[in-house]
Write an enzyme that holds these catalytic residues in place. Structure first.
Site, mmCIF file in Angstrom:
data_model
loop_
_atom_site.group_PDB
_atom_site.id
_atom_site.type_symbol
_atom_site.label_atom_id
_atom_site.label_comp_id
_atom_site.label_asym_id
_atom_site.label_seq_id
_atom_site.Cartn_x
_atom_site.Cartn_y
_atom_site.Cartn_z
ATOM 1 N N ARG A 242 0.860 -1.180 0.000
ATOM 2 C CA ARG A 242 0.000 0.000 0.000
ATOM 3 C C ARG A 242 0.901 1.236 0.000
ATOM 4 O O ARG A 242 1.952 1.250 0.655
ATOM 5 C CB ARG A 242 -0.917 0.033 1.227
ATOM 6 C CG ARG A 242 -2.135 -0.871 1.139
ATOM 7 C CD ARG A 242 -3.111 -0.429 0.038
ATOM 8 N NE ARG A 242 -4.253 -1.303 -0.101
ATOM 9 C CZ ARG A 242 -4.343 -2.304 -0.996
ATOM 10 N NH1 ARG A 242 -3.337 -2.561 -1.814
ATOM 11 N NH2 ARG A 242 -5.448 -3.022 -1.076
ATOM 12 N N GLU A 271 -3.456 7.363 -4.290
ATOM 13 C CA GLU A 271 -3.650 7.004 -5.711
ATOM 14 C C GLU A 271 -5.112 7.182 -6.127
ATOM 15 O O GLU A 271 -5.995 7.076 -5.273
ATOM 16 C CB GLU A 271 -3.177 5.552 -5.962
ATOM 17 C CG GLU A 271 -3.953 4.490 -5.205
ATOM 18 C CD GLU A 271 -3.378 3.085 -5.382
ATOM 19 O OE1 GLU A 271 -2.159 2.905 -5.186
ATOM 20 O OE2 GLU A 271 -4.159 2.177 -5.713
ATOM 21 N N HIS A 289 -1.049 0.176 -10.113
ATOM 22 C CA HIS A 289 -1.701 -0.813 -9.232
ATOM 23 C C HIS A 289 -2.178 -2.040 -10.018
ATOM 24 O O HIS A 289 -3.375 -2.337 -10.063
ATOM 25 C CB HIS A 289 -2.860 -0.173 -8.459
ATOM 26 C CG HIS A 289 -3.207 -0.914 -7.199
ATOM 27 N ND1 HIS A 289 -3.700 -0.299 -6.074
ATOM 28 C CD2 HIS A 289 -3.141 -2.232 -6.880
ATOM 29 C CE1 HIS A 289 -3.924 -1.201 -5.133
ATOM 30 N NE2 HIS A 289 -3.588 -2.387 -5.604
HETATM 31 C C1 8YV Z 1 -6.685 -5.282 -5.790
HETATM 32 C C2 8YV Z 1 -4.920 -5.217 -3.980
HETATM 33 O O1 8YV Z 1 -6.796 -5.204 -7.147
HETATM 34 O O2 8YV Z 1 -6.239 -7.025 -3.222
HETATM 35 C C3 8YV Z 1 -5.591 -6.040 -2.928
HETATM 36 O O3 8YV Z 1 -5.426 -5.704 -1.752
HETATM 37 O O4 8YV Z 1 -4.112 -4.455 -3.684
HETATM 38 C C4 8YV Z 1 -5.243 -5.270 -5.430
HETATM 39 O O5 8YV Z 1 -4.531 -6.292 -6.014
HETATM 40 C C5 8YV Z 1 -7.502 -4.187 -5.173
HETATM 41 O O6 8YV Z 1 -7.167 -3.917 -3.879
HETATM 42 C C6 8YV Z 1 -8.957 -4.534 -5.252
HETATM 43 O O7 8YV Z 1 -9.725 -3.914 -4.246
#
Ligand code: 8YV
Length: 323
Positions: A242, A271, A289
């Site tokens: 993150r 972001e 992302h």
């Molecule tokens: C997702 C991610 O696409 O799953 C997660 O925590 O960081 C990503 O790969 C995104 O968060 C979907 O909500």
């Protein structure tokens, strides 16, 4: 019996939207843009279940509603630091996530960034496309070797371990880890990994450091100016966790002043807005992302969110209940 009303906040792959409609009375966000605070609060009043994503900020203010209808937030994604868990708990809302199904693809993106940053792939492609490449020479665009180096991993859950597997078995890397809880000797032994008790010590003892810990307040700026200053010379930092885990200003300074060699980021604080200081930083590879962005994984994430939601309305405990 009528089907529970499920609101899916962003468009999903077609196959999972279709499956959702079989079990639930589904409402889709046809515009496929992030919801406002007001829209999200209204959704909590209108639907029995909501499947949010990382682009939905479920802050305490959003939960400040009367006549709540929502009973479960079946998050589409493994990370859930965008959901204020104490507020959800106070209101008795169940929260689930989608672990496992995205571990491989997220580790693959971390590997992609690690190789790109080490071997200057972004820079090389930009040079070529700008028609500035004047041919092979022994001193052209020299990068850092990855094979046999030391990989530090922060956060040793499923994705951290998938990264260790790639680094250790694929590239012969020595594995160092930092995790707040003690990792079992059995798991450490699998990758011949050594656990460190501080982030600083890990940064001092690693050539590459890849972040795989949760986001949120407790890990905000876990990587900062003070520990970057201790990093091993030539360190390359990768973040697919993150954005808030890294102090972006400190990172940009460290890149600018050669405190570290390079970095690769798939996630950003605030972001999709990118801090201009990062845009200007040298030796930085950035992706939008993409961690879980493969057809297989995005479908599996949807099916997993649906499984959790179905279990909940059947009266069972969903397998990925986090609150
Ligand atoms: C997702 C991610 O696409 O799953 C997660 O925590 O960081 C990503 O790969 C995104 O968060 C979907 O909500």
């Amino acid at each position: 019996m009528s089907k529970p009303k499920l609101f899916i906040t962003r468009r999903w792959p077609k196959a999972v939207e279709e499956a959702a409609k079989e079990e639930f009375d589904v409402t889709l966000n046809d515009k496929d843009i992030p919801l406002s605070i007001e829209d999200m609060s209204n959704a909590l009043k209108r639907y029995d279940a909501i499947s949010p994503t990382v682009t939905d900020i479920l802050s305490p203010k959003v939960f400040d509603v009367e006549n709540l209808s929502c009973k479960i937030l079946c998050n589409y994604g493994v990370g859930y630091s965008h959901i204020d868990i104490p507020s959800a708990k106070n209101l008795g809302i169940c929260v689930t996530n989608t672990p496992d199904v995205l571990s491989d693809c997220t580790a693959d993106i971390a590997m992609t960034l690690m190789l790109m940053a080490a071997r200057r792939a972004g820079e090389g492609e930009r040079e070529l496309r700008a028609d500035k490449w004047d041919g092979w020479r022994p001193t052209h665009m020299i990068g850092a070797k990855v094979t046999d180096k030391t990989l530090g991993i922060i956060g040793f859950g499923r994705i951290g371990q998938a990264m260790a597997s790639r680094g250790h078995f694929g590239f012969g890397m020595k594995i160092n880890i930092f995790s707040r809880s003690q990792v079992s000797a059995e798991i450490l032994g699998k990758y011949n990994a050594k656990q460190f008790s501080s982030v600083e010590a890990l940064l001092e003892e690693s050539d590459f450091v890849s972040l795989h810990c949760p986001g949120g307040a407790s890990n905000r700026h876990l990587i900062n100016a003070s520990n970057l200053a201790k990093a091993r010379s030539g360190l390359i930092l990768i973040n697919t966790a993150r954005g808030e885990v890294v102090d972006e200003t400190a990172l940009a300074d460290a890149l600018e002043n050669n405190v570290i060699k390079a970095a690769g980021l798939d996630v950003f604080d605030g972001e999709p807005k990118i801090n201009p200081i990062l845009m200007a930083a040298p030796n930085l590879v950035m992706l939008p992302h993409l961690g879980s962005a493969t057809k297989e994984t995005r479908e599996e994430m949807g099916f997993r969110a649906l499984e959790n939601c179905k279990a909940f309305f059947k009266g069972d405990t969903p397998m990925d209940k986090v609150a």
